[in-house]
Every structure is written in structure tokens, then in C-alpha cells.
Design a protein around this motif. Structure first.
Motif, mmCIF file in Angstrom:
data_model
loop_
_atom_site.group_PDB
_atom_site.id
_atom_site.type_symbol
_atom_site.label_atom_id
_atom_site.label_comp_id
_atom_site.label_asym_id
_atom_site.label_seq_id
_atom_site.Cartn_x
_atom_site.Cartn_y
_atom_site.Cartn_z
ATOM 1 N N ILE A 150 35.891 11.653 84.482
ATOM 2 C CA ILE A 150 34.695 11.872 83.655
ATOM 3 C C ILE A 150 33.579 12.476 84.493
ATOM 4 O O ILE A 150 32.928 13.443 84.080
ATOM 5 C CB ILE A 150 34.247 10.544 83.013
ATOM 6 C CG1 ILE A 150 35.247 10.115 81.940
ATOM 7 C CG2 ILE A 150 32.849 10.672 82.419
ATOM 8 C CD1 ILE A 150 35.013 8.724 81.405
ATOM 9 N N ILE A 151 33.350 11.937 85.679
ATOM 10 C CA ILE A 151 32.279 12.432 86.548
ATOM 11 C C ILE A 151 32.557 13.865 86.997
ATOM 12 O O ILE A 151 31.681 14.726 86.946
ATOM 13 C CB ILE A 151 32.102 11.498 87.765
ATOM 14 C CG1 ILE A 151 31.620 10.124 87.306
ATOM 15 C CG2 ILE A 151 31.151 12.087 88.784
ATOM 16 C CD1 ILE A 151 30.301 10.127 86.594
ATOM 17 N N HIS A 152 33.795 14.141 87.422
ATOM 18 C CA HIS A 152 34.112 15.492 87.878
ATOM 19 C C HIS A 152 34.042 16.496 86.727
ATOM 20 O O HIS A 152 33.619 17.630 86.915
ATOM 21 C CB HIS A 152 35.483 15.523 88.562
ATOM 22 C CG HIS A 152 35.452 14.969 89.937
ATOM 23 N ND1 HIS A 152 35.644 13.637 90.189
ATOM 24 C CD2 HIS A 152 35.206 15.549 91.130
ATOM 25 C CE1 HIS A 152 35.537 13.426 91.487
ATOM 26 N NE2 HIS A 152 35.271 14.567 92.086
ATOM 27 N N PHE A 194 30.366 17.395 86.332
ATOM 28 C CA PHE A 194 29.804 18.255 87.374
ATOM 29 C C PHE A 194 30.422 19.657 87.372
ATOM 30 O O PHE A 194 29.786 20.606 87.805
ATOM 31 C CB PHE A 194 29.927 17.609 88.752
ATOM 32 C CG PHE A 194 28.929 16.513 88.957
ATOM 33 C CD1 PHE A 194 27.576 16.774 88.920
ATOM 34 C CD2 PHE A 194 29.335 15.217 89.154
ATOM 35 C CE1 PHE A 194 26.636 15.765 89.086
ATOM 36 C CE2 PHE A 194 28.419 14.193 89.332
ATOM 37 C CZ PHE A 194 27.061 14.474 89.296
ATOM 38 N N ILE A 195 31.645 19.799 86.885
ATOM 39 C CA ILE A 195 32.263 21.122 86.819
ATOM 40 C C ILE A 195 31.772 21.897 85.596
ATOM 41 O O ILE A 195 31.435 23.080 85.697
ATOM 42 C CB ILE A 195 33.802 21.000 86.815
ATOM 43 C CG1 ILE A 195 34.283 20.516 88.186
ATOM 44 C CG2 ILE A 195 34.462 22.327 86.454
ATOM 45 C CD1 ILE A 195 35.734 20.149 88.227
ATOM 46 N N THR A 196 31.745 21.256 84.436
ATOM 47 C CA THR A 196 31.400 21.959 83.197
ATOM 48 C C THR A 196 29.941 21.806 82.801
ATOM 49 O O THR A 196 29.442 22.585 81.998
ATOM 50 C CB THR A 196 32.264 21.457 82.035
ATOM 51 O OG1 THR A 196 31.955 20.082 81.775
ATOM 52 C CG2 THR A 196 33.739 21.616 82.335
ATOM 53 N N GLY A 197 29.274 20.764 83.299
ATOM 54 C CA GLY A 197 27.891 20.512 82.893
ATOM 55 C C GLY A 197 27.785 19.812 81.548
ATOM 56 O O GLY A 197 26.700 19.657 81.011
ATOM 57 N N LYS A 198 28.918 19.385 80.999
ATOM 58 C CA LYS A 198 28.931 18.695 79.706
ATOM 59 C C LYS A 198 29.589 17.336 79.866
ATOM 60 O O LYS A 198 30.542 17.186 80.619
ATOM 61 C CB LYS A 198 29.680 19.517 78.667
ATOM 62 C CG LYS A 198 29.018 20.834 78.396
ATOM 63 C CD LYS A 198 29.769 21.593 77.359
ATOM 64 C CE LYS A 198 29.130 22.959 77.284
ATOM 65 N NZ LYS A 198 28.951 23.470 76.028
ATOM 66 N N GLY A 199 29.078 16.384 79.121
ATOM 67 C CA GLY A 199 29.646 15.050 79.149
ATOM 68 C C GLY A 199 30.980 15.002 78.433
ATOM 69 O O GLY A 199 31.402 15.974 77.810
ATOM 70 N N PRO A 200 31.675 13.871 78.493
ATOM 71 C CA PRO A 200 33.006 13.786 77.896
ATOM 72 C C PRO A 200 33.003 13.933 76.376
ATOM 73 O O PRO A 200 33.971 14.404 75.801
ATOM 74 C CB PRO A 200 33.501 12.401 78.308
ATOM 75 C CG PRO A 200 32.285 11.645 78.655
ATOM 76 C CD PRO A 200 31.277 12.638 79.137
#
Length: 111
Positions: free
Chosen positions: A87-89, A92-98
């Protein structure tokens, strides 16, 4: 309390302002203080297993199933750590939450 446009990275600051982080810090610190005595006993060779606080009022830790339950608990903890790091990665990769992922579609309710 939290606005809809709140990013995951700003959630910490919002939780500090509302006092939520203070409560988490208090209760985790209390648990650590209580658990320190048991950890010291274990490290001094008392024969106590890690995580065994001697609290089993229902007797679930007795019998042959205990070893299997311990393995299941370790696997469950590892799976939870992998899920959280995913979830964290992802954030940080997409800039969107799950939940705000572009491919996320809510399941239809009912039939």
C-alpha cells in the motif's frame, strides 16, 4: 474531521492536530512499559517463549494445536507487513491511495 482531499502523507499532521497520534503514542508506550519486564525475564533465561505473557484464561494454548497456531500467527504477521508495504509503495509510486486508484471500481450492492 478529515477532508476528502487529504493525502496519505498529510494524514500524520492531521492526526497530530486532532490528538489521535498522542493517544496512539500513550497506549503503545504503556504496552512497551508493561512488556519490558517480561522481555527482561526472557532474555535472562527464564525459559519463557517470546510473546508468552502467561495470559490464557480459556486454555487455548494447551494441546497439540499450539505449534500450528504459532506458525499461523507468524505467517499472518508477515502477510500483513507485505500488504502494508505494498500500500505504501503504491502510494509513493503512483501518488494515489489504494482506494483512489484509477482502476478501482466499487462492487455493486445487492442484486
Amino acid at each position: 474531521v478529515y477532508s476528502g482531499d487529504l493525502k496519505l502523507t498529510k494524514l500524520h499532521d492531521a492526526a497530530v492536530k486532532t490528538g489521535t497520534m498522542g493517544q496512539i503514542l500513550f497506549w503503545l508506550s504503556t504496552f512497551e512499559i508493561v512488556a519490558t519486564a517480561a522481555t527482561i525475564q526472557m532474555l535472562q533465561g527464564s525459559g519463557r517463549a517470546p510473546g508468552d505473557f502467561g495470559f490464557d484464561p480459556l486454555g487455548l494454548g494447551k494441546g497439540d494445536k499450539m505449534a500450528r497456531m504459532q506458525i499461523c500467527e507468524i505467517k499472518n504477521g508477515r502477510l500483513a507487513m507485505m500488504a502494508f508495504s505494498g500500500i505504501i509503495h503504491h502510494y509513493f509510486i503512483t501518488g494515489k491511495g489504494p482506494v483512489s486508484s484509477p482502476n478501482h471500481k466499487p462492487e455493486p450492492q445487492g442484486s
